[in-house]
Design a protein around this motif. Sequence first.
Motif, PDB file in Angstrom:
ATOM      1  N   ASP B  32      20.091-111.016  47.885  1.00  0.00           N
ATOM      2  CA  ASP B  32      21.135-111.786  48.586  1.00  0.00           C
ATOM      3  C   ASP B  32      22.053-110.872  49.389  1.00  0.00           C
ATOM      4  OD1 ASP B  32      21.844-114.469  46.169  1.00  0.00           O
ATOM      5  OD2 ASP B  32      20.113-114.010  47.448  1.00  0.00           O
ATOM      6  N   ARG B  33      22.490-111.410  50.523  1.00  0.00           N
ATOM      7  CA  ARG B  33      23.382-110.637  51.379  1.00  0.00           C
ATOM      8  C   ARG B  33      24.822-111.057  51.133  1.00  0.00           C
ATOM      9  NH1 ARG B  33      25.753-111.284  56.069  1.00  0.00           N
ATOM     10  NH2 ARG B  33      26.108-109.510  57.447  1.00  0.00           N
ATOM     11  N   SER B  36      30.110-110.054  55.425  1.00  0.00           N
ATOM     12  CA  SER B  36      30.457-108.779  56.053  1.00  0.00           C
ATOM     13  C   SER B  36      31.798-108.275  55.540  1.00  0.00           C
ATOM     14  CB  SER B  36      30.538-108.941  57.573  1.00  0.00           C
ATOM     15  OG  SER B  36      31.696-109.671  57.925  1.00  0.00           O
ATOM     16  N   GLU B  70      23.133-103.943  59.403  1.00  0.00           N
ATOM     17  CA  GLU B  70      22.524-105.131  58.795  1.00  0.00           C
ATOM     18  C   GLU B  70      23.481-105.855  57.879  1.00  0.00           C
ATOM     19  OE1 GLU B  70      18.496-105.222  57.280  1.00  0.00           O
ATOM     20  OE2 GLU B  70      18.428-103.057  57.633  1.00  0.00           O
ATOM     21  N   GLY B  71      24.009-105.116  56.941  1.00  0.00           N
ATOM     22  CA  GLY B  71      24.899-105.744  55.977  1.00  0.00           C
ATOM     23  C   GLY B  71      24.750-105.129  54.590  1.00  0.00           C
ATOM     24  N   THR B  72      25.268-105.812  53.646  1.00  0.00           N
ATOM     25  CA  THR B  72      25.339-105.339  52.273  1.00  0.00           C
ATOM     26  C   THR B  72      24.572-106.309  51.383  1.00  0.00           C
ATOM     27  OG1 THR B  72      27.514-104.404  52.739  1.00  0.00           O
ATOM     28  CG2 THR B  72      26.962-104.778  50.428  1.00  0.00           C
ATOM     29  N   PHE B  73      23.654-105.761  50.594  1.00  0.00           N
ATOM     30  CA  PHE B  73      22.771-106.617  49.823  1.00  0.00           C
ATOM     31  C   PHE B  73      22.832-106.299  48.338  1.00  0.00           C
ATOM     32  CE2 PHE B  73      20.665-108.342  53.522  1.00  0.00           C
ATOM     33  CZ  PHE B  73      20.917-107.378  54.488  1.00  0.00           C
ATOM     34  N   GLN B  75      21.151-105.662  45.012  1.00  0.00           N
ATOM     35  CA  GLN B  75      19.895-104.940  44.866  1.00  0.00           C
ATOM     36  C   GLN B  75      19.351-105.149  43.458  1.00  0.00           C
ATOM     37  OE1 GLN B  75      19.007-100.812  46.163  1.00  0.00           O
ATOM     38  NE2 GLN B  75      20.670-100.341  44.751  1.00  0.00           N
TER      39      GLN B  75
END
Lengths: 233, 233
Positions: B32-33, B36, B70-73, B75
């Motif tokens: 999931d992202r 921002s 891209e963004g932050t996911f 993990q």
Amino acid sequence: MDLRPIRTKKIYEEIVQQIKDLIGEGNLKPGDRLPSERELSERLAVSRASVREALSALAAMGVIVIRPGEGTFVQNIRNGAIVEPLAMALLLDRQAAMELLEARQALEGEAAYLAARRAGPEDLEKMEELLKEMQHDLQRGTLGEEADLRFHLAIAEAARNSVLARLMHTVSDTMRQALKTSRQRLYTTAGNPEKLFAQHNQIFEAIKAHNPRAARKAICQHLRFVAKELQKE
Amino acid sequence: MDLRPIRTKKIYEEIVQQIKDLIGEGNLKPGDRLPSERELSERLAVSRASVREALSALAAMGVIVIRPGEGTFVQNIRNGAIVEPLAMALLLDRQAAMELLEARQALEGEAAYLAARRAGPEDLEKMEELLKEMQHDLQRGTLGEEADLRFHLAIAEAARNSVLARLMHTVSDTMRQALKTSRQRLYTTAGNPEKLFAQHNQIFEAIKAHNPRAARKAICQHLRFVAKELQKE
DNA sequence: AATTTCGTCTGGCCTGACCACCTGATGGTT
DNA sequence: AACCATCAGGTGGTCAGGCCAGACGAAATT
């Protein structure tokens, strides 16, 4: 022709790595104070914001403690900080639980083996006390989880290997934190407390007899029983 | 009368906790992202710097991965970061080499045992490649330390237990850092590279034959040899 | 249809400002 | 002399705003 993706390190990662290296080399020890954020910023020729990001990361890992007005100090890593990431991994992926149990078996098998070879009178006394406590728990219908944990820790002590002890403690705490419900059930299912006690006793006898193979075998059987019970879901 | 020191939580700690809670509740899953930084800043009514500090901390814990542009996911956190605190703790503890070796024996013995039971064709191929590489190293007089490490990692992979693999890697890394000089000597003493190769080969044969006991025995003998050599000081 | 360019979004890092907390030094009071 | 209050200087905490590099998708060009 081996061409690999290039990934430049972020500034805060570099800072984290430098501080870790200083700790690894023994130039920074628990209790030592780091330079102030402003000084780090100057000496590293980076912005203070980047320094702060690095310190946030180190704090999250438990490596440092930040005291407003005082400064930033290297600290001994609390066991909780070690366990937390592992426990989160368990929350996200239950498959990891079986993996942890396997790892636990390896560690505690070795610890029992070494304990059987190295245990002195005071170690054995300690275990005996704990077995008595477990017996009381059994008679009173108390859970017995506390004495259980302490018994395993006593084995780790008797093994005279602090790395093993720490790893065991880590794995054990991780499981305790992540598998609360099924662990409770382990102790409350009819017949289990008696079985657990008998198994603990068997482990103790093998250690007392200084029979390393029997000790390892006994603890592995115990952990396999625990694994089976934890899988009933 | 229980009076405890009052400690208000820092903003970045609050953010970390919120994100962790979202993950713990299942509202955020691996892959999931996250919103921002700018959006998080607005929605949480804090500055972007505070958001960044929180994200740095989460990244250091391995909970998220940050991809510029891209963004932050979130993990899947069964990666190296989950054992960072443990690795630091081991470094700080400054254990004796023998204790590390004993712990390593427990972990690698189990890994070899499981590898012998679980290794598939691709695992065996990998090990074979690495043995070839070690043979090349032997002929060219290269140190062989790199292929050695990778061979041990391949065993861990074949064991299909990432927790065990991570713990092994952590202990192995700690040893490597603590014993830089004597490790080098292990590979440069006349006759040792040949012996090491033979031992690695023996381990491989046991795994290939799917003989778990032989695999464990072989790797323990290997590690005992290593221990003896490291003790010559 | 394939390629290139452009616009918008993302994170990365910097700067400067101001605030709250901590500590040690100094001066005043008992 | 001992104690307390105040102050100055340092610490970390947070904010706001700016600008840059990289990623991605849409639009324009070939």
